[in-house]
Structure formats: structure tokens, C-alpha cells
Design an enzyme around this catalytic site. Structure first.
Site, PDB file in Angstrom:
ATOM      1  CB  CYS A  78      79.453 -35.814  60.595  1.00 42.54           C
ATOM      2  SG  CYS A  78      77.916 -34.900  60.840  1.00 42.54           S
ATOM      3  CB  ILE A  79      79.384 -31.522  56.554  1.00 46.44           C
ATOM      4  CG1 ILE A  79      79.840 -30.104  56.193  1.00 46.44           C
ATOM      5  CG2 ILE A  79      77.884 -31.668  56.531  1.00 46.44           C
ATOM      6  CD1 ILE A  79      79.543 -29.706  54.765  1.00 46.44           C
TER       7      ILE A  79
END
Length: 130
Positions: A78-79
Site C-alpha cells: 500500500c503506497i
């Protein structure tokens, strides 16, 4: 059957990462397909390029990388959670003016849309957390 894993536990903080990796190998050994592992919350630390655990402990970052190389499993991080915790790939490091990247290959930064896609494409989404 097609599986995906959502991992929210940091390596070495609790059992979630080790259990998820063992589960991944068990799924593959039984002939199922593991589409991807999505690392979220503290689980993003599993992608830390600079991790150097003691020699008598399993190297979970390398374990995930081997799983991806041997079985074609996508490792999606997840960025938003990663950036919040100082984990950046080369593109994000350049975009934010940082000197180096800290996300190991073959981990890839991606958005929550990828997690939603996994949950719709796979028969089972198994969650491991603290």
C-alpha cells in the site's frame, strides 16, 4: 482455488508475517494459485530493503522475495501506508526529493484499488494481522 493474502503485521513484531509466509507456501504446495500478497498498515515493513535480521532468525523480506521469484506471486505494498512509514521506491523517492529508495525488489507500491481488485478476482482473501 485462487487465493490472496492481506498482511497487516510487521515482521518480527508479532507472528503475522511468519504465519502468512508459511500459509502461502502451504497454499501453493496444495496446488492452489496465490495471486498476490497485499501489505498494509505495519505489514509494509515486510518490504524494507535494508532489513538485516540476525542470522539465527528467518529473513522474512528475502522469504517473500523468493516466493515471488519461484511462484510468480505479486507483492503489492500500500503506497499510502508505505510513504507514511518512510518506505519509498525509486520513483517516489525522486518525487519527494529523497536520496534513496527503501522498498526491496520485487515488492511494488500500489493503491487500495489493487486490494479491492484482488478481493473480487480471488476465491479467498486471507487476512493476517497483529
Amino acid at each position: 482455488m485462487r487465493y490472496a493474502i492481506l498482511l497487516m503485521g510487521a515482521p518480527y513484531s508479532d507472528q503475522a508475517s511468519h504465519s502468512a509466509l508459511r500459509f502461502a507456501h502451504a497454499v501453493l504446495a496444495r496446488g492452489h494459485r496465490l495471486e498476490a500478497v497485499f501489505f498494509y498498515h505495519e505489514g509494509v515493513h515486510n518490504a524494507a530493503r535494508l532489513a538485516a535480521p540476525p542470522q539465527d532468525e528467518p529473513h522474512l523480506v528475502d522469504g517473500w522475495a523468493r516466493l515471488a521469484a519461484e511462484h510468480g506471486v505479486a507483492l503489492q505494498v500500500c503506497i499510502a501506508a508505505a510513504l507514511r512509514r518512510g518506505l519509498l521506491d525509486e520513483r517516489e523517492a525522486a518525487r519527494h526529493g529523497k536520496q534513496g529508495s527503501s522498498v526491496a525488489a520485487p515488492f511494488e507500491l500500489s493503491g487500495l484499488g489493487q486490494l479491492i481488485d484482488l478481493s473480487t478476482r480471488c476465491d479467498r482473501l486471507i487476512t493476517f494481522g497483529p
